[in-house]
Write an enzyme that holds these catalytic residues in place. Structure first.
Site, short mmCIF file in Angstrom:
data_model
loop_
_atom_site.label_atom_id
_atom_site.label_comp_id
_atom_site.label_asym_id
_atom_site.label_seq_id
_atom_site.Cartn_x
_atom_site.Cartn_y
_atom_site.Cartn_z
N LYS A 1 -7.41 10.91 -17.03
CA LYS A 1 -7.64 11.69 -18.25
C LYS A 1 -6.38 11.70 -19.13
O LYS A 1 -6.10 10.72 -19.79
CB LYS A 1 -8.09 13.11 -17.91
CG LYS A 1 -9.12 13.21 -16.79
CD LYS A 1 -10.41 12.50 -17.09
CE LYS A 1 -11.35 12.58 -15.90
NZ LYS A 1 -12.42 11.63 -15.92
N ASP B 1 -7.22 21.38 -8.35
CA ASP B 1 -7.50 20.31 -9.29
C ASP B 1 -7.02 20.80 -10.64
O ASP B 1 -7.58 21.72 -11.25
CB ASP B 1 -9.01 19.98 -9.35
CG ASP B 1 -9.32 18.83 -10.31
OD1 ASP B 1 -8.57 18.66 -11.29
OD2 ASP B 1 -10.31 18.11 -10.10
N ARG C 1 0.82 -1.21 0.00
CA ARG C 1 0.00 0.00 0.00
C ARG C 1 0.86 1.27 0.00
O ARG C 1 0.40 2.34 -0.36
CB ARG C 1 -0.92 -0.02 1.23
CG ARG C 1 -2.03 1.02 1.14
CD ARG C 1 -3.09 0.83 2.21
NE ARG C 1 -2.56 0.87 3.53
CZ ARG C 1 -2.74 -0.06 4.47
NH1 ARG C 1 -3.45 -1.12 4.22
NH2 ARG C 1 -2.21 0.07 5.66
N TYR D 1 -15.53 20.10 -9.82
CA TYR D 1 -16.01 18.82 -10.35
C TYR D 1 -17.09 18.26 -9.41
O TYR D 1 -16.88 18.18 -8.19
CB TYR D 1 -14.79 17.88 -10.45
CG TYR D 1 -15.08 16.45 -10.78
CD1 TYR D 1 -15.70 16.10 -11.98
CD2 TYR D 1 -14.72 15.43 -9.91
CE1 TYR D 1 -15.94 14.77 -12.29
CE2 TYR D 1 -14.96 14.10 -10.21
CZ TYR D 1 -15.57 13.78 -11.40
OH TYR D 1 -15.81 12.46 -11.70
C1 LIG Z 1 -11.89 17.82 -13.21
C2 LIG Z 1 -11.93 16.42 -12.69
N1 LIG Z 1 -11.35 16.18 -11.52
C3 LIG Z 1 -11.36 14.94 -10.99
C4 LIG Z 1 -11.99 13.89 -11.63
C5 LIG Z 1 -12.04 12.56 -10.95
O1 LIG Z 1 -11.21 11.64 -11.56
P1 LIG Z 1 -11.55 10.07 -11.53
O2 LIG Z 1 -12.71 9.87 -12.46
O3 LIG Z 1 -10.28 9.43 -11.94
O4 LIG Z 1 -11.91 9.73 -10.11
C6 LIG Z 1 -12.59 14.10 -12.86
C7 LIG Z 1 -13.28 12.99 -13.57
O5 LIG Z 1 -14.04 13.20 -14.49
C8 LIG Z 1 -12.59 15.42 -13.40
O6 LIG Z 1 -13.20 15.70 -14.56
#
Ligand SMILES: Cc1ncc(COP(=O)(O)O)c(C=O)c1O
Length: 392
Positions: free
Chosen positions: A206, A181, A56, A109
């Site tokens: 992404k 983010d 982990r 998000y």
């Molecule tokens: C801007 C943004 N931050 C975080 C995430 C979360 O990522 P994950 O889907 O890998 O949990 C996403 C997913 O669509 C996103 O668009």
């Protein structure tokens, strides 16, 4: 070293690995020690580079990706988690405790917002959502118990660019930690640590992975915050699996060339859409017409393939006629892969501080420009508008 060279070389140690270009994939839960003294010594150096204590806590495969990611962003250390949301949660949990106040950008998000309204609220953390365009005005919202200011720029549905420097400055004056983010630029077109940000959270799902086949999140921090963030990542128990880590590292090696192409194609689509009679406005900060363009120029050196389109008012069956017949755009929630995507979004439904701004608008689409030929992508949209107009 320049960025392309960092992306190509960081985290690679062929000298420690029989000359192989890429690291092996270590599948591991248990790591054994030959003596009690070595066992204790190892644990006392936990979280130092090259020290491994348990699956982990990562493996040399994880460390290769983490080293490369930290180098790309210009941070000190990084840790890979099992999804972008796991990374965001670990970053929030690292700093917040009962009685704290969190300033969260209103364009965040959606699932991150849910974490604030559910988990954090239940554990006694109060969240105030702020207008993404607030800039230095954030100072009026900072309270004595504000522990953390969270940014996301641009927002992934509405694409407002934040004026990051004054926000960070005001946060620092009051001793608040800043988290961003940073998925939209994924470390390529924006360098968070040059702007004093403490922690970058990226959904590696992404662009870092880039092939729509792995879920992963990366947290990158300054040295000051590393121990706390690394410990929270481990406490959350959402470590990334080694095969996924390997794929993310493979994706990272080509991120720049892919991002440049996503940028170019996205701009072509955005400019073409801007001239369409069905379109009210295009939400793409790299367009001169976008209200966030000046800020985008100040903070970013490029754009990814994700942007928004506000249509003139049109009924849902006509939108469905457009979307259902598209051949090259998948209707899917993610982005950042090699393939183009399109989604009907509803930004007002996940806003509180700035809901009114989005309620007045027509339907909003989100497009991810993939690596297909831009002319083919435009032709597909053009046929879609023809179907929409026929169905009106
Ligand atoms: C801007 C943004 N931050 C975080 C995430 C979360 O990522 P994950 O889907 O890998 O949990 C996403 C997913 O669509 C996103 O668009």
């Amino acid at each position: 070293m320049k960025e392309d060279t960092i992306i190509t070389t960081a985290g690679r140690h062929p000298d420690e690995n029989h000359g192989f270009v890429n690291p092996p994939v270590y599948h591991a839960s248990t790591i054994v020690s030959p003596t009690l003294a070595e066992f204790r010594e190892r644990r006392s150096h936990r979280w130092e580079p090259g020290v491994f204590t348990y699956g982990r806590q990562g493996t040399p495969t994880h460390e290769a990706l983490e080293e490369a990611c930290a180098a790309l962003l210009g941070g000190d250390r990084a840790v890979a988690l099992s999804s972008g949301l796991a990374a965001i949660n670990a970053a929030l949990f690292a700093f917040l405790e009962k009685g704290d106040h969190l300033l969260m950008v209103d364009s965040v998000y959606g699932p991150s917002r849910r974490v604030c309204d559910s988990f954090l609220a239940r554990f006694g953390v109060e969240t105030t959502y702020y207008d993404p365009t607030i800039g230095a005005g954030i100072r009026d919202l900072i309270r004595d118990n504000t522990k953390l200011v969270y940014l996301e720029s641009p927002g992934s549905l509405t694409f407002e660019v934040q004026d990051i420097d004054p926000i960070v400055e005001e946060a620092k004056k009051r001793g608040c930690v800043t988290i961003i983010d940073d998925t939209w630029s994924s470390g390529v077109f924006f360098k968070p640590f040059q702007h004093g940000i403490d922690v970058s959270a990226i959904a590696a799902t992404k662009y870092i992975v880039g092939h729509s086949d792995v879920m992963m999140g990366m947290l990158t921090t300054t040295s000051e915050h590393w121990q706390r963030v690394r410990q929270a990542a481990s406490d959350l128990g959402a470590n990334a699996g080694p095969d996924d880590v390997y794929l993310a590292l493979r994706g990272l090696r080509t991120i720049k060339v892919r991002m440049l192409r996503h940028y170019e194609t996205g701009m072509k689509l955005a400019r073409w859409l801007e001239a369409r009679p069905e379109v009210e406005r295009v939400l793409h900060p790299a367009l001169e017409s976008d209200p966030g363009h000046a800020l985008w120029k100040r903070y970013f050196t490029g754009a990814c393939g994700l942007f928004g389109v506000v249509l003139k008012p049109v009924e849902e069956p006509a939108i469905a006629a457009m979307l259902d017949g598209l051949e090259l755009y998948g209707m899917g929630a993610s982005w950042g892969g090699f393939e183009s995507l399109i989604l009907l979004t509803d930004p007002a439904s996940i806003r509180s501080a700035t809901r009114a701004r989005w309620e007045a608008e027509g339907p909003t689409l989100r497009i991810h420009a993939g690596l297909e030929d831009p002319d083919d992508l435009i032709a597909d949209l053009e046929a879609g508008f023809a179907r929409m107009n026929a169905a009106r």
